[in-house]
Design an enzyme around this catalytic site. Structure first.
Site, PDB file in Angstrom:
ATOM      1  N   HIS A  54      19.321 -72.548 -49.427  1.00 33.58           N
ATOM      2  CA  HIS A  54      20.759 -73.657 -48.762  1.00 33.58           C
ATOM      3  C   HIS A  54      20.276 -75.093 -49.541  1.00 33.58           C
ATOM      4  O   HIS A  54      21.371 -75.711 -49.543  1.00 33.58           O
ATOM      5  CB  HIS A  54      21.382 -73.169 -47.817  1.00 33.58           C
ATOM      6  CG  HIS A  54      22.008 -74.028 -47.235  1.00 33.58           C
ATOM      7  ND1 HIS A  54      23.686 -72.838 -47.588  1.00 33.58           N
ATOM      8  CD2 HIS A  54      23.151 -74.808 -46.779  1.00 33.58           C
ATOM      9  CE1 HIS A  54      24.772 -73.976 -47.902  1.00 33.58           C
ATOM     10  NE2 HIS A  54      24.693 -74.735 -46.534  1.00 33.58           N
ATOM     11  N   ASP A 101      20.501 -66.941 -49.485  1.00 30.01           N
ATOM     12  CA  ASP A 101      21.254 -68.138 -48.409  1.00 30.01           C
ATOM     13  C   ASP A 101      22.190 -67.309 -47.408  1.00 30.01           C
ATOM     14  O   ASP A 101      23.399 -66.685 -47.700  1.00 30.01           O
ATOM     15  CB  ASP A 101      21.901 -69.035 -49.681  1.00 30.01           C
ATOM     16  CG  ASP A 101      22.540 -70.528 -49.198  1.00 30.01           C
ATOM     17  OD1 ASP A 101      22.959 -70.059 -47.616  1.00 30.01           O
ATOM     18  OD2 ASP A 101      23.427 -71.114 -49.913  1.00 30.01           O
ATOM     19  N   SER A 136      28.098 -76.567 -49.216  1.00 26.73           N
ATOM     20  CA  SER A 136      28.286 -75.814 -48.482  1.00 26.73           C
ATOM     21  C   SER A 136      30.217 -76.267 -47.372  1.00 26.73           C
ATOM     22  O   SER A 136      30.631 -75.850 -47.988  1.00 26.73           O
ATOM     23  CB  SER A 136      27.228 -76.441 -47.414  1.00 26.73           C
ATOM     24  OG  SER A 136      27.281 -76.096 -46.117  1.00 26.73           O
TER      25      SER A 136
END
Length: 224
Positions: A206, A193, A125
């Site tokens: 995610h 995602d 991320s």
């Protein structure tokens, strides 16, 4: 098994985590961690992990910790250490830039102190933004991204065996890792995602990257 730099997989069910909203807003042995700014003892391989936004855990509950454990199982006979990239991993302006600077400074220091040491870079991320910037791929314009503050120098580049990216926000911009590091990069985006897939609407996707730890470790093991 060799993977492309823009790998996508279907999401499998995951456990809901209390940090889900915050994460989406931003996008087999003992782990030997180094203190911020310090260099570690020389090992065969150091895993440098940049966690996601507000991600708990030693290296990161969703990605860093399971990937390190999977690497230890795969790379038997190798001595592994790790470095948790020192940065806020929050929504503050400049968070990813701090991570970018720390990652580059740490790897440069390690490479100088331990000439034979190899590195595996891990980013999830916002942490993927940190790694992207550190290898010269700008994350500007992506969720919790930013401009490049530092890049790994040419003499360090051959020491980076693999780059493992998960839920990489630059993917939502249609970008991926290209150039020097492309053939040693495993970049996975779970189907749906919204952080890495333009138009994605599966928020739990995610949080599912623990499912990819073994595959990523197998890729890295093939590059070491």
């Amino acid at each position: 098994m060799r993977q492309s730099s823009a790998h996508r997989r279907r999401r499998r069910p995951v456990v809901r985590l209390s940090a889900a909203a915050a994460l989406l807003a931003g996008g087999g042995g003992v782990i030997a961690l180094t203190a911020p700014g310090a260099s570690a003892a020389c090992s065969d391989i150091e895993v440098v992990s940049a966690r996601g936004t507000f991600e708990p855990g030693t290296l990161g509950t969703i990605v860093g910790d399971p990937v390190f454990a999977a690497l230890q199982k795969r790379l038997t006979g190798k001595n592994l250490t790790s470095h948790k990239v020192d940065y806020p991993a929050d929504l503050s302006l400049g968070s990813s830039a701090q991570g970018n600077t720390d990652l580059v400074n740490h790897v440069k220091a390690q490479a100088s102190s331990c000439p034979a040491q190899k590195f595996i870079l891990v980013g999830y991320s916002q942490g993927a933004n940190v790694v992207d910037n550190s290898i010269g791929i700008s994350s500007a314009g992506s969720p919790v991204g930013g401009t490049i503050t530092a890049t790994l120098p040419d003499d360090v580049e051959p020491k980076v065996s693999a780059v493992l990216l998960f839920g990489n926000p630059i993917r939502s911009l249609g970008k991926s890792v290209t150039g020097t590091y492309a053939d040693r990069t495993h970049d996975v985006c779970a189907q749906g995602d919204p952080v890495c897939e333009s138009g994605g609407n599966d928020t739990l996707a995610h949080l599912s990257y623990r499912d990819d730890a073994e595959e990523a470790a197998a890729f890295a093991a093939g590059k070491v």
